[in-house]
Scaffold this motif. Structure first.
Motif, mmCIF file in Angstrom:
data_model
loop_
_atom_site.group_PDB
_atom_site.id
_atom_site.type_symbol
_atom_site.label_atom_id
_atom_site.label_comp_id
_atom_site.label_asym_id
_atom_site.label_seq_id
_atom_site.Cartn_x
_atom_site.Cartn_y
_atom_site.Cartn_z
ATOM 1 N N GLN A 1 0.844 -1.187 0.000
ATOM 2 C CA GLN A 1 0.000 0.000 0.000
ATOM 3 C C GLN A 1 0.885 1.245 0.000
ATOM 4 O O GLN A 1 1.807 1.361 0.804
ATOM 5 C CB GLN A 1 -0.901 0.026 1.239
ATOM 6 N N VAL A 2 0.622 2.136 -0.911
ATOM 7 C CA VAL A 2 1.303 3.430 -0.981
ATOM 8 C C VAL A 2 0.215 4.492 -1.046
ATOM 9 O O VAL A 2 -0.969 4.173 -1.263
ATOM 10 C CB VAL A 2 2.227 3.513 -2.216
ATOM 11 N N PRO A 3 0.550 5.740 -0.865
ATOM 12 C CA PRO A 3 -0.494 6.770 -0.913
ATOM 13 C C PRO A 3 -1.306 6.710 -2.207
ATOM 14 O O PRO A 3 -0.765 6.804 -3.312
ATOM 15 C CB PRO A 3 0.304 8.077 -0.811
ATOM 16 N N ASN A 4 -2.607 6.458 -2.044
ATOM 17 C CA ASN A 4 -3.580 6.467 -3.144
ATOM 18 C C ASN A 4 -3.369 5.356 -4.164
ATOM 19 O O ASN A 4 -3.870 5.448 -5.291
ATOM 20 C CB ASN A 4 -3.567 7.823 -3.882
ATOM 21 N N ASP A 5 -2.627 4.302 -3.810
ATOM 22 C CA ASP A 5 -2.422 3.234 -4.778
ATOM 23 C C ASP A 5 -1.944 1.966 -4.069
ATOM 24 O O ASP A 5 -1.635 1.971 -2.877
ATOM 25 C CB ASP A 5 -1.390 3.657 -5.831
ATOM 26 N N VAL A 6 -1.899 0.885 -4.833
ATOM 27 C CA VAL A 6 -1.364 -0.395 -4.368
ATOM 28 C C VAL A 6 -0.413 -0.905 -5.441
ATOM 29 O O VAL A 6 -0.796 -1.013 -6.615
ATOM 30 C CB VAL A 6 -2.483 -1.426 -4.104
ATOM 31 N N LEU A 7 0.827 -1.229 -5.044
ATOM 32 C CA LEU A 7 1.834 -1.704 -5.981
ATOM 33 C C LEU A 7 2.040 -3.209 -5.791
ATOM 34 O O LEU A 7 2.058 -3.712 -4.665
ATOM 35 C CB LEU A 7 3.160 -0.980 -5.764
ATOM 36 N N THR A 8 2.215 -3.900 -6.917
ATOM 37 C CA THR A 8 2.447 -5.348 -6.870
ATOM 38 C C THR A 8 3.623 -5.710 -7.783
ATOM 39 O O THR A 8 3.866 -5.044 -8.801
ATOM 40 C CB THR A 8 1.204 -6.133 -7.323
ATOM 41 N N ALA B 1 7.291 -2.901 -10.564
ATOM 42 C CA ALA B 1 6.056 -2.698 -9.800
ATOM 43 C C ALA B 1 4.954 -2.205 -10.725
ATOM 44 O O ALA B 1 5.184 -1.357 -11.602
ATOM 45 C CB ALA B 1 6.310 -1.696 -8.682
ATOM 46 N N HIS B 2 3.753 -2.734 -10.522
ATOM 47 C CA HIS B 2 2.565 -2.320 -11.286
ATOM 48 C C HIS B 2 1.523 -1.742 -10.332
ATOM 49 O O HIS B 2 1.409 -2.191 -9.186
ATOM 50 C CB HIS B 2 1.970 -3.506 -12.043
ATOM 51 N N ASP B 3 0.782 -0.765 -10.837
ATOM 52 C CA ASP B 3 -0.276 -0.179 -10.022
ATOM 53 C C ASP B 3 -1.563 -0.978 -10.165
ATOM 54 O O ASP B 3 -1.580 -2.056 -10.788
ATOM 55 C CB ASP B 3 -0.485 1.290 -10.395
ATOM 56 N N GLN B 4 -2.634 -0.470 -9.574
ATOM 57 C CA GLN B 4 -3.903 -1.200 -9.585
ATOM 58 C C GLN B 4 -4.464 -1.358 -10.991
ATOM 59 O O GLN B 4 -5.258 -2.271 -11.246
ATOM 60 C CB GLN B 4 -4.923 -0.474 -8.695
ATOM 61 N N ASP B 5 -4.080 -0.483 -11.927
ATOM 62 C CA ASP B 5 -4.559 -0.575 -13.304
ATOM 63 C C ASP B 5 -3.664 -1.449 -14.181
ATOM 64 O O ASP B 5 -3.923 -1.577 -15.384
ATOM 65 C CB ASP B 5 -4.638 0.830 -13.910
ATOM 66 N N GLY B 6 -2.612 -2.009 -13.595
ATOM 67 C CA GLY B 6 -1.735 -2.882 -14.361
ATOM 68 C C GLY B 6 -0.620 -2.180 -15.089
ATOM 69 O O GLY B 6 0.076 -2.813 -15.897
ATOM 70 N N HIS B 7 -0.429 -0.898 -14.840
ATOM 71 C CA HIS B 7 0.628 -0.149 -15.509
ATOM 72 C C HIS B 7 1.890 -0.134 -14.652
ATOM 73 O O HIS B 7 1.825 -0.194 -13.420
ATOM 74 C CB HIS B 7 0.179 1.291 -15.776
ATOM 75 N N VAL B 8 3.027 -0.022 -15.317
ATOM 76 C CA VAL B 8 4.283 0.103 -14.593
ATOM 77 C C VAL B 8 4.262 1.412 -13.809
ATOM 78 O O VAL B 8 3.961 2.477 -14.357
ATOM 79 C CB VAL B 8 5.485 0.072 -15.555
ATOM 80 N N ALA B 9 4.554 1.305 -12.520
ATOM 81 C CA ALA B 9 4.443 2.458 -11.627
ATOM 82 C C ALA B 9 5.807 2.827 -11.068
ATOM 83 O O ALA B 9 6.750 2.021 -11.066
ATOM 84 C CB ALA B 9 3.471 2.141 -10.495
ATOM 85 N N ALA B 10 5.900 4.034 -10.575
ATOM 86 C CA ALA B 10 7.123 4.480 -9.910
ATOM 87 C C ALA B 10 7.224 3.782 -8.552
ATOM 88 O O ALA B 10 6.307 3.860 -7.734
ATOM 89 C CB ALA B 10 7.099 5.996 -9.739
ATOM 90 N N ASP B 11 8.324 3.099 -8.344
ATOM 91 C CA ASP B 11 8.521 2.331 -7.113
ATOM 92 C C ASP B 11 9.368 3.148 -6.149
ATOM 93 O O ASP B 11 10.519 3.475 -6.456
ATOM 94 C CB ASP B 11 9.222 1.010 -7.448
ATOM 95 N N PRO B 12 8.848 3.514 -4.973
ATOM 96 C CA PRO B 12 9.662 4.310 -4.038
ATOM 97 C C PRO B 12 10.890 3.574 -3.531
ATOM 98 O O PRO B 12 11.875 4.222 -3.155
ATOM 99 C CB PRO B 12 8.679 4.602 -2.892
ATOM 100 N N LEU B 13 10.875 2.249 -3.532
ATOM 101 C CA LEU B 13 12.047 1.490 -3.090
ATOM 102 C C LEU B 13 13.080 1.333 -4.197
ATOM 103 O O LEU B 13 14.286 1.409 -3.955
ATOM 104 C CB LEU B 13 11.623 0.104 -2.582
#
Length: 449
Positions: A342-349, A377-389
Motif C-alpha cells: 500500500q502506498v499513498p492512493n495506490d497499491v503496488l504489486t 512494480a505495477h499499479d492497480q490498473d496494471g501499468h508500470v508504476a514508480a517504485d519508491p524502493l
C-alpha cells in the motif's frame, strides 16, 4: 616430565633388592645343594618342587617403601592435579567447556571470501555478503556459538565479522521440552519465510544471494527481534506450522516494511507477522519432496497504516540414491514471491523468484545452474508504476548463473561461478565471474534437508 634418559630414583632401590632376593639365593642353591634350612626369620619354606625363595619381612618392607616412592614420583610428574571446575577453560577437538557447571559450548568459524570480476562499474548485487567489487572480496567470517542451557532451553548465536564491522546476525534460545510437539524460540533470528531466507551463505549452492530475497526483504534476509512458535502436527505426513512476530524495522532486513525508519511500536499492528506451512513427502526411498507456503505482513514507511503483504511458495525436490552405494545428488529448488504494498492512493504489486538445479556427480564435485527474475512494480490498473524502493526498476530483470564446486574435504570448499545479469532498464547486460573459498573450523552441525 622427566628426561627420557633419566629414571625415577626409586627404581635404583627396587632393582638391587629384587636381584639380591632372587638371583643370589637361587645361585647359592645351585652351588650348595646340601645347604641346611634357611634361618627361622626368612619366612616359610617354598612349596614342594619350587625353587623360589620368599623374602623376609624386612625385605618386603624395603620393597614396599621403594615402590611407594616410585608411585609418588610418577604421580607428580605424569598426572598433574586438575584445575578446579569453577576456573579455566577445557578445550576438546570441537567444543569448549566453561563455567562452574562444566557446560559445553560448540564453537565454529566459517570464512567466506571471493575473487570477483564484473563488466559493469555498478553491479546489481542485492545480498549484503555478495561479492560486489572487482578484485578480492571479504564476504564474512561467521562465529557460531551453540550450547544447551539446561533441560529446557538451547542457546544459538551467529556473529558475523565483515569489513563494515561486527554484526549480531542471530542470537536466540529455543525450548526443548514443551508438550504437544510445540517449540518456541525467542531472540533475534532469521524468519522461516520460504526456504533460503532462514539459511546462511555457507549452506547456499551459489556464491551470492538470489536478488529476489534482497529486493523484497533486504541484503541480510528477513530477520528481527521477536518470538516464534512452531507446531509439528500429528497428521500422517510431516506438516509443521510456524508463526512469528518480529520488529518491522531494519534497513537490511525489513526492506519492504518499515526498513531503516526506526518507527516506535505503539500497537501490535506495528510488528511484522510471518507464517509458514512446511510439508515433507517421502516419494520413494531415493526421492523426497518439501513444499512450503509462507506469508509476511507488516507496516511500511509510505504512510500511516500502510501495509505490505508478501506471499510465497517454495519447493525442494531431492534425488539421492539410498538403496545403492552412490555419491549422486540431484536437487531442484525454486521460490516464487508475490509482493503487495500500500502506498499513498495506490497499491503496488510485483513478482520475484528463482529456480535452480544442483547435480553432485562425484563425492567432491558438483555443478549447479540458476535462473532469477523480477518484474517492475505495477499499479492497480496494471501499468508500470514508480517504485519508491527501486525507482530505476522500470523493466523486468533476469539473471542466469552457473557454477562448479569442489570440496577438498568437508571443511573447505572452492567454487567457480559465472553469471549474466540482464536488467531491462540498462543498455548492456552485466557479466560476472567469482572464484570463492570457504573454510570451516570447529563444531558445525549438518545442514538442513
Amino acid at each position: 616430565m622427566p628426561s627420557p634418559s633419566r629414571r625415577p630414583a626409586g627404581i635404583f632401590t627396587v632393582v638391587p633388592c629384587l636381584f639380591w632376593l632372587y638371583a643370589i639365593p637361587a645361585a647359592a642353591q645351585e652351588s650348595t645343594p646340601d645347604a641346611g634350612p634357611p634361618p627361622s626369620d626368612a619366612g616359610p619354606p617354598p612349596a614342594t618342587g619350587s625353587s623360589e625363595v620368599q623374602p623376609s619381612a624386612d625385605d618386603m618392607a624395603d620393597i614396599e617403601a621403594a615402590l611407594g616412592k616410585d608411585k609418588a614420583a610418577a604421580g607428580t610428574e605424569t598426572n598433574p592435579a586438575p584445575a578446579p571446575a569453577s576456573s579455566g577453560v577445557e578445550v576438546s577437538t570441537s567444543s569448549v567447556r566453561v563455567g562452574a557447571n562444566n557446560q559445553w559450548l560448540d564453537l565454529s568459524f566459517v570464512l567466506d571470501m571471493a575473487l570477483a570480476a564484473f563488466t559493469s562499474d555498478e553491479p546489481l548485487q542485492q545480498g549484503g555478503h555478495d561479492p560486489n567489487t572487482n578484485g578480492f572480496n571479504f564476504q564474512q567470517l561467521e562465529l557460531s556459538v551453540r550450547s544447551v542451557v539446561d533441560p529446557y532451553l538451547r542457546f544459538d548465536s551467529n556473529i558475523v565479522f565483515a569489513p563494515a564491522g561486527v554484526e549480531i546476525e542471530e542470537v536466540y534460545v529455543t525450548t526443548l521440552d514443551l508438550p504437544a510437539n510445540l517449540q518456541v524460540r525467542a531472540g533475534q533470528f532469521l524468519t522461516r519465510f520460504g526456504r533460503l531466507n532462514s539459511t546462511h551463505p555457507h549452506a547456499w549452492d551459489f556464491a551470492d544471494q538470489p536478488f529476489a530475497i534482497g529486493r523484497v526483504f533486504g541484503g541480510e534476509g528477513n530477520r528481527g527481534l521477536g518470538l516464534e512458535a512452531s507446531w509439528l502436527t500429528p497428521l500422517p505426513w510431516y506438516v509443521e506450522l510456524v508463526g512469528s512476530a518480529t520488529d518491522a524495522t531494519g534497513e537490511g532486513t525489513a526492506r519492504s516494511f518499515l526498513g531503516g525508519g526506526g518507527d516506535r511500536v505503539v500497537s501490535p499492528l506495528d510488528f511484522q507477522f510471518t507464517g509458514a506451512v512446511k510439508q515433507f513427502f517421502p516419494i520413494s526411498d531415493d526421492l523426497s519432496l518439501m513444499w512450503g507456503l509462507s506469508s509476511a505482513t507488516g507496516p511500511n514507511s509510505t504512510g500511516y497504516r500502510n501495509y505490505t503483504n508478501v506471499f510465497g511458495t517454495d519447493i525442494y525436490l531431492k534425488y539421492r540414491p539410498t538403496t545403492v552405494a552412490s555419491d549422486t545428488i540431484v536437487a531442484l529448488q525454486a521460490e516464487l514471491l508475490y509482493r503487495r504494498r500500500q502506498v499513498p492512493n495506490d497499491v503496488l504489486t510485483d513478482y520475484n523468484g528463482y529456480a535452480q538445479v544442483l547435480w553432485r556427480f562425484a563425492k567432491r564435485w558438483a555443478t549447479a545452474a540458476r535462473y532469477e527474475f523480477g518484474t517492475p512494480a505495477h499499479d492497480q490498473d496494471g501499468h508500470v508504476a514508480a517504485d519508491p524502493l527501486d525507482p530505476e526498476w522500470t523493466d523486468t530483470r533476469q539473471r542466469i548463473s552457473a557454477n562448479v564446486t569442489f570440496w577438498p574435504t568437508e571443511f573447505s570448499r572452492l567454487r567457480l561461478q559465472a553469471a549474466t545479469d540482464r536488467a531491462g532498464w540498462r543498455d548492456e547486460p552485466d557479466y560476472s565471474v567469482f572464484l570463492t573459498l570457504e573454510a570451516v573450523v570447529g563444531a558445525h552441525g549438518a545442514h538442513a534437508f
